[in-house]
Structures are given as C-alpha cells and as structure tokens.
Scaffold this motif. Structure first.
Motif, short mmCIF file in Angstrom:
data_model
loop_
_atom_site.label_atom_id
_atom_site.label_comp_id
_atom_site.label_asym_id
_atom_site.label_seq_id
_atom_site.Cartn_x
_atom_site.Cartn_y
_atom_site.Cartn_z
N SER A 353 0.84 -1.19 0.00
CA SER A 353 0.00 0.00 0.00
C SER A 353 0.87 1.24 0.00
N VAL A 410 -7.02 11.01 1.29
CA VAL A 410 -6.61 9.60 1.32
C VAL A 410 -5.20 9.52 1.88
N SER A 413 -3.61 3.81 0.41
CA SER A 413 -4.32 3.21 -0.72
C SER A 413 -3.47 2.09 -1.27
N TYR A 421 -7.14 -5.19 -0.51
CA TYR A 421 -7.05 -3.83 -1.06
C TYR A 421 -7.84 -2.88 -0.16
N VAL A 423 -8.44 1.31 1.55
CA VAL A 423 -8.33 2.77 1.53
C VAL A 423 -8.55 3.28 2.95
N PRO A 442 -7.62 0.30 -5.33
CA PRO A 442 -8.63 1.34 -5.13
C PRO A 442 -8.66 2.34 -6.27
N SER A 445 -5.92 7.51 -4.93
CA SER A 445 -4.52 7.34 -4.56
C SER A 445 -4.21 8.06 -3.26
N ILE A 456 -14.58 5.37 -4.28
CA ILE A 456 -13.17 5.18 -3.94
C ILE A 456 -12.70 3.76 -4.24
#
Length: 488
Positions: A353, A410, A413, A421, A423, A442, A445, A456
């Motif tokens: 991430s 964010v 991400s 995955y 966010v 996602p 970013s 998102i």
C-alpha cells in the motif's frame, strides 16, 4: 317579755318541723305508690323484663331471653374455642335488665341474635404465634395452624415434580422443611382477630389480613394468562386458588384470587443436582508484525471440554439462595485456542500500500454517510468468540461501488495485508475511516482529496475474507471505535 318571745320562737320551730316531717312522709308514700304501681303493672302483664345489650355504651340490641342469647353466642363460636374452651363478652359489653311495655317485646330469633353478635366484642383464648423472622399473628386453633403449614410445605415441595412419579413426590416432600422457628402462647383477645380457615391461608401467603385482590375472569382467560397479567407465576396463582389446577378450564365472570404474594413462612429445601457443564478453553495469543494492529486470526480453534458436576442446592420458597459444589468428574479436556494477533501499523501495514503522511487539505463535515448500501453482517466487537472485530461488515455483490463516508484526504491506498485492497481516509481532527477487502486496486490514490459520496473502490473479498463484503472502520485519534453510532 323575754319568756313570751322564747315561747313564740319554740312554737314556730315545732310547726316547721311538723311540716317537714309531713312532706318527707308524703314523698316516701308517693315513691312506694309508684314502685307498687310498676310492680303491679309488670305482674299484671302491662310491662315485661328485657335485656339491653350495649357495646361501649351504645345500645346495639334488645333480647327477651338472656340465657337463650348467650347460649346461641357460645354455640356459634364453639369451633373457635374448641381447643381452649374459653369465650367471654368483652369488657366493653354490658347487658342491662329493663322493663318495657309488653307490646314492644322483641321477637327473639337466630337472625336477631346474629345481628347483635356481629356488633359486640367477644374475647376468647387464642394462640399468639411468634415467628423467628419477626412476624406475629393470632390463630384460633393450634392443630389448624400446623395442618396448614404442612399443606403449604407440601405444595411448595412438589413444584416442578411430576405428580405421577410418586417416589419423586415423596422425596421432594421429605426434603422440604420449615425454615423458621415459631412459638405458641395463649392470649385473651377479641376472637375476631384470630385467624382461621381461608383467613389463615390468606395471611400465610400474603402477609395481609385485609381483603383479597380479586379478578373477574374474561372469555379466553387461562391460568397462565391470568398469572402473567398479574405479575405472578402459575405456581403462585395455584397456591392462592387451591380449587384450580393448571389444566382447569377458566369460565368467564368467575372471581379468582390475585393478591400479590409475600409469604410469612419460609420453606427450605436442600437437594442434590447433577449437571453436565462445559469447561471453557484457554486462549493463547501470538504476536504477528505482518498483521495490522487489532487484526486477529484464529490459528487453532478452541474446543470446550465437559464435566459432570454435582451440587448441593438450597432454596427458600422456591428461590435458589445457595449452591455448593460437591464433586466434579471431567469427561473431556478443553482444547486451547491459538490466535495470531497483529502488531503492525494501525493504518493496515505497508504490504504494497501507499502511505501519505503530508498535510490534510480537506476536512470532513463531521457527519458520515453509509459507504455502501448492503446487508449488515458481522458487527463491531471488542471481545467475542474467535477474537475481536474492530469494524462492521456490510455484505454485498462483487464490483458494487464503495463511496467515501465523508470528505477528506486519502492517507493509505493499496494492498493492506489481511485487509486486502484498502483505503484509509483522514477527515481531520483525529478522525479517519477505513474501507477494506476491495476487489482490486482502489480508485483513489494516497494524498488525493476526496469528497463525501465519491467512489473510492469496489466491493470484493481480498485479504483475510471469506465472502464479498466491505469491512468498514472508524478510527478516532488512533483508536478504532464502533462505527454504528456515527452513521445515520
């Protein structure tokens, strides 16, 4: 001259004395004449002798035959004094003879005697009962009291026992004892204060001497519905209404007793109970830095053991008050549960991430919306079977859109390890939200500003997941909290 004056005074004194004597004689003669007249009238039948009955100087009746009245009173209360044989008119009762015209002579009857008897105080020798729990009351009969105690004790003992199992019934009755001590002492009181029959039963069950609380039955009533509507158990209702059983068909417009119970007596029962009980398993935690802090994965399922446990149970009036374990035989040992506990970053780890730690450009509104309109699944739990669950699961279909619950920036991400995955959005003021298990990378970013309701990502089942869903978390100053109160 002096002699003449003295003689004149003496003559006047003699005259006055003579007049006085004549007056007294006349009064006495008139009294004698009146008395003779009354006697002659009574003897001739013009007047008759009666007896007036007074209670505290208030006349409550007149009888012609005093002996017949007293005989009726003693006979009417013969059962009340069957054990002591003592009954008296109270000190406030007076029976006074008088003469009245023969035409006014009362017609004695049992009805007239009963009416008078209900208005006078009758003192008798009863028994004063002192209980060790502080209650004191009077009974007319010692034998009746003991019989009623035994009856109530047996009723209490057989609660929950199959009436067809005679051995079990006998054992239950033998195990039940009276839990209070009592003494009996003779006392002379108003006999109406002494309890007997239904009055005695009523007092022993309710601790009240006033009238019962009655309920008039309606169409459709049953024993259980009447008991429930009056905040009592079926057994308590049946105690108050001994002529009714659990299977009695209740007919409309009948009166039943629903007086709240407050038993004067205490019935104690000691019995052994044997139960099969679970033995809880231990939980062993293993820290794992590859998992995000707060993530817990069961590596080995725990399994409860079982044991046969024997207890000595003490109940008072049907309520359990003390339990003592006598023995325990283990049937199967429990199996330890092993849980892997994440110690990685609160943001979900860095397993692929992108983390943003720059300034937060856009602050949230402070009012969240639902990030996904699906079915609620597993909720937030700080502790639970299999470990904690620090968010809420919203079940749905793979590929459905997930939106930002509020405006923000964010800060993470990408791949979040067990979160799949993921966010994470920072809304400012120490407030963040997490969206996990997305189907793919996602749609936003790290470092990107997003608005409330903006897409998102999409629902999936990546990471440690068994079905398509959104795992949603609310993080306040680094601590995950229950999301539900923050959602509309």
């Amino acid at each position: 001259m002096a002699d003449n004056s003295n003689r004149s005074n003496l003559e006047r004194i003699i005259v006055f004395a003579g007049v006085a004597v004549v007056t007294i004689v006349a009064v006495l003669l008139s009294v004698l004449v009146i008395q003779d007249t009354n006697i002659l009238q009574a003897q001739s039948g013009a007047e008759v002798q009666v007896y007036e009955i007074y209670e505290n100087d208030k006349k409550v009746g007149v009888v012609a035959d005093k002996d017949a009245f007293e005989s009726y009173v003693w006979k009417a209360h013969s059962q009340d004094i069957s054990e002591t044989g003592k009954l008296y008119f109270g000190e406030q009762v007076s029976i006074i003879p008088n003469y009245i015209p023969k035409s006014e002579l009362p017609q004695d009857s049992e009805e007239s005697y009963q009416e008078i008897m209900e208005q006078v105080t009758l003192d008798g020798t009863a028994y004063q009962v002192h209980l060790s729990n502080g209650n004191t009351f009077y009974v007319r009969s010692r034998s009746e009291l003991l019989a009623e105690i035994d009856r109530l004790k047996d009723m209490q003992a057989v609660k929950g026992v199959d009436p067809n199992d005679l051995l079990a019934v006998d054992e239950a009755k033998s195990a039940m004892t009276l839990g209070v001590e009592y003494t009996l002492q003779e006392a002379t009181i108003d006999i109406n204060q002494a309890l007997s029959g239904t009055q005695l039963t009523h007092y022993l069950l309710t601790a009240k001497t006033d009238a019962d609380k009655l309920y008039e039955t309606q169409a459709g009533d049953t024993v259980s519905t009447i008991a429930k509507s009056n905040d009592m158990t079926v057994d308590e209702f049946l105690e108050l209404n001994p002529s009714i059983s659990a299977n009695t068909l209740i007919t409309p417009e009948a009166e039943v007793n629903v007086t709240p119970l407050d038993q004067v007596l205490e019935f104690t029962k000691m019995e052994k109970q044997e139960l099969v009980e679970d033995i809880p398993f231990e939980i062993e935690y293993k820290d794992d830095s590859s998992l995000a802090t707060g993530t817990e994965i069961i590596e080995q399922e725990g399994k409860k053991g079982s044991a046969i446990v024997e207890y000595l149970v003490r109940t008072v009036n049907g309520q359990q008050v003390k339990t003592e374990q006598l023995s325990k035989v283990v049937l199967s040992e429990p199996v330890k549960q092993i849980v892997k506990r994440g110690t990685g970053s609160i943001s979900g780890g860095t397993g692929g991430s992108t983390i943003y730690d720059g300034p937060i450009y856009t602050a949230g509104t402070g009012k969240l919306i639902w990030p996904y309109n699906g079915r609620l699944g597993f909720g937030y739990m700080e502790e639970g079977y299999g470990g904690a669950h620090w968010g809420m699961d919203i079940l749905g279909n793979a590929g459905d859109a997930i939106v930002a619950a509020d405006t923000g920036t964010v800060v993470e991400s990408g791949w979040g390890g067990s979160f799949g995955y993921t966010v994470v959005i920072d809304h400012g003021q120490g407030f963040q939200t997490r969206y996990a298990h997305m189907i793919e990378m996602p749609a936003v970013s790290a470092g990107q500003a997003v608005s409330q309701g903006q897409v998102i990502g999409y629902v999936g089942s990546t990471g440690y997941s068994t079905a398509n869903h959104l795992h949603f978390e609310v993080i306040v100053y680094g601590q995950r909290v229950n999301p539900r109160p923050y959602l509309p």
